[in-house]
Design an enzyme around this catalytic site. Structure first.
Site, PDB file in Angstrom:
ATOM      1  N   SER A 182      -3.403  -7.992   2.702  1.00  0.00           N
ATOM      2  CA  SER A 182      -3.092  -7.041   4.244  1.00  0.00           C
ATOM      3  C   SER A 182      -3.868  -8.791   4.796  1.00  0.00           C
ATOM      4  O   SER A 182      -3.143  -9.710   6.260  1.00  0.00           O
ATOM      5  CB  SER A 182      -4.877  -6.974   4.340  1.00  0.00           C
ATOM      6  OG  SER A 182      -4.302  -5.283   4.223  1.00  0.00           O
ATOM      7  N   ARG A 224      -2.124  -6.456  -8.304  1.00  0.00           N
ATOM      8  CA  ARG A 224      -0.438  -7.245  -7.930  1.00  0.00           C
ATOM      9  C   ARG A 224      -0.568  -8.157  -9.588  1.00  0.00           C
ATOM     10  O   ARG A 224       0.662  -8.347  -9.592  1.00  0.00           O
ATOM     11  CB  ARG A 224      -0.972  -7.564  -7.109  1.00  0.00           C
ATOM     12  CG  ARG A 224      -0.699  -6.988  -5.695  1.00  0.00           C
ATOM     13  CD  ARG A 224      -0.971  -7.151  -4.301  1.00  0.00           C
ATOM     14  NE  ARG A 224      -2.766  -7.840  -4.566  1.00  0.00           N
ATOM     15  CZ  ARG A 224      -3.648  -8.148  -3.595  1.00  0.00           C
ATOM     16  NH1 ARG A 224      -2.698  -8.314  -2.264  1.00  0.00           N
ATOM     17  NH2 ARG A 224      -5.130  -8.384  -4.260  1.00  0.00           N
ATOM     18  N   HIS A 263       0.495  -1.331   0.401  1.00  0.00           N
ATOM     19  CA  HIS A 263       0.381  -0.006   0.208  1.00  0.00           C
ATOM     20  C   HIS A 263       0.804   1.196  -0.080  1.00  0.00           C
ATOM     21  O   HIS A 263       0.855   2.178  -0.692  1.00  0.00           O
ATOM     22  CB  HIS A 263      -1.141  -0.087   1.395  1.00  0.00           C
ATOM     23  CG  HIS A 263      -1.749  -1.105   1.413  1.00  0.00           C
ATOM     24  ND1 HIS A 263      -2.170  -1.485   2.018  1.00  0.00           N
ATOM     25  CD2 HIS A 263      -3.202  -1.920  -0.114  1.00  0.00           C
ATOM     26  CE1 HIS A 263      -3.017  -2.566   2.436  1.00  0.00           C
ATOM     27  NE2 HIS A 263      -3.420  -2.608   1.509  1.00  0.00           N
ATOM     28  N   LYS A 303     -18.168  -6.582   6.724  1.00  0.00           N
ATOM     29  CA  LYS A 303     -16.748  -6.546   7.071  1.00  0.00           C
ATOM     30  C   LYS A 303     -15.802  -7.024   8.608  1.00  0.00           C
ATOM     31  O   LYS A 303     -16.975  -5.344   9.059  1.00  0.00           O
ATOM     32  CB  LYS A 303     -15.885  -6.577   6.368  1.00  0.00           C
ATOM     33  CG  LYS A 303     -15.540  -6.808   4.800  1.00  0.00           C
ATOM     34  CD  LYS A 303     -14.611  -6.782   4.110  1.00  0.00           C
ATOM     35  CE  LYS A 303     -14.114  -7.358   3.121  1.00  0.00           C
ATOM     36  NZ  LYS A 303     -12.831  -6.534   2.436  1.00  0.00           N
TER      37      LYS A 303
HETATM   38  O1  PNS Z   1      -8.613  -3.176   0.246  1.00  0.00           O
HETATM   39  P1  PNS Z   1     -10.234  -3.509  -0.898  1.00  0.00           P
HETATM   40  O2  PNS Z   1     -10.332  -3.956   0.743  1.00  0.00           O
HETATM   41  O3  PNS Z   1      -9.862  -3.888  -1.878  1.00  0.00           O
HETATM   42  O4  PNS Z   1     -11.126  -2.511  -0.571  1.00  0.00           O
HETATM   43  C1  PNS Z   1     -12.163  -2.286  -1.680  1.00  0.00           C
HETATM   44  C2  PNS Z   1     -13.240  -1.327  -1.994  1.00  0.00           C
HETATM   45  C3  PNS Z   1     -13.077  -0.219   0.138  1.00  0.00           C
HETATM   46  C4  PNS Z   1     -12.475  -0.466  -2.600  1.00  0.00           C
HETATM   47  C5  PNS Z   1     -14.386  -1.588  -2.656  1.00  0.00           C
HETATM   48  O5  PNS Z   1     -14.672  -2.111  -1.226  1.00  0.00           O
HETATM   49  C6  PNS Z   1     -14.785  -0.126  -2.015  1.00  0.00           C
HETATM   50  O6  PNS Z   1     -15.116   0.713  -2.997  1.00  0.00           O
HETATM   51  N1  PNS Z   1     -16.425  -0.068  -1.581  1.00  0.00           N
HETATM   52  C7  PNS Z   1     -16.994   0.902  -0.812  1.00  0.00           C
HETATM   53  C8  PNS Z   1     -18.636   0.289  -1.842  1.00  0.00           C
HETATM   54  C9  PNS Z   1     -18.788   1.331  -3.272  1.00  0.00           C
HETATM   55  O7  PNS Z   1     -18.521   1.899  -3.120  1.00  0.00           O
HETATM   56  N2  PNS Z   1     -18.848  -0.224  -4.186  1.00  0.00           N
HETATM   57  C10 PNS Z   1     -19.980  -0.062  -5.111  1.00  0.00           C
HETATM   58  C11 PNS Z   1     -18.823   0.170  -6.719  1.00  0.00           C
HETATM   59  S1  PNS Z   1     -17.860  -0.972  -6.449  1.00  0.00           S
END
Ligand code: PNS
Length: 178
Positions: free
Chosen positions: A128, A90, A17, A41
């Protein structure tokens, strides 16, 4: 001013990150690291803990801010007048999910572009989740997270930040496992 949002769970923040943050901070005037509050979560670290750890790790970067959001990322991006969403890529396996998220985010907020930064190979296997698994089993996570974060992981899993030859005392939550 060109503002980007770097969203994620950051549970906890890893060197992978930090590499993306550092590189995004060279491209954009301001980078907002945004911790997603996802009621579905159960994170290891609370929102406050994650924000605090990210803030400490990002202190050297003068154009990086830390925030959090609940609900849609596209709404947060709009509220913060950001033009870009930064995500790290990645491996090919990341692509399908990231592609879907990018297209959905574009539909929800056409003003924002998703920008992918390709991970450095040395971090391409990091997540993570795998760091938490290694830490929970007493493994050395020194190459993956900062000393501070490694200490916080030991505190979570073994209720001590101190080191023994296994990288943590076996007196906490995971004592006796295996
Ligand atoms: O670190 P991560 O868990 O891969 O992050 C995922 C994240 C938080 C970027 C994604 O789940 C997110 O954007 N969540 C917010 C909800 C949202 O906007 N959902 C609709 C579009 S994908």
């Amino acid at each position: 001013m060109k503002v980007a949002v770097y969203p994620g769970s950051f549970d906890p923040i890893t060197y992978g990150h930090l590499d993306i943050i550092e590189r995004a901070a060279l491209i954009f005037d301001k980078v907002i690291v945004a911790v997603c509050i996802n009621p579905g979560k159960q994170p290891l670290f609370s929102l406050e803990e994650r924000v605090e750890m990210i803030s400490r790790e990002c202190a050297p970067f003068s154009n990086v801010e830390v925030g959090s959001f609940r609900g849609l990322l596209s709404d947060f991006v709009r509220q913060r007048n950001a033009r870009a969403i930064v995500r790290g890529l990645r491996a090919i396996s990341d692509f399908e999910n990231e592609f879907q998220m990018a297209l959905m985010n574009r539909k929800l907020n056409p003003a924002a572009e998703t920008i992918f930064l390709v991970s450095q190979p040395k971090y391409s296997y990091l997540s993570s989740s795998i760091v938490k698994e290694v830490a929970s089993l007493g493994g050395d996570v020194a190459g993956f997270v900062s000393k501070r974060v490694a200490t916080r992981l030991r505190e979570k899993f073994f209720q001590t930040g101190g080191e023994d030859e296994n990288g943590g005392e076996r007196s906490g939550r995971f004592s006796g496992v295996g």
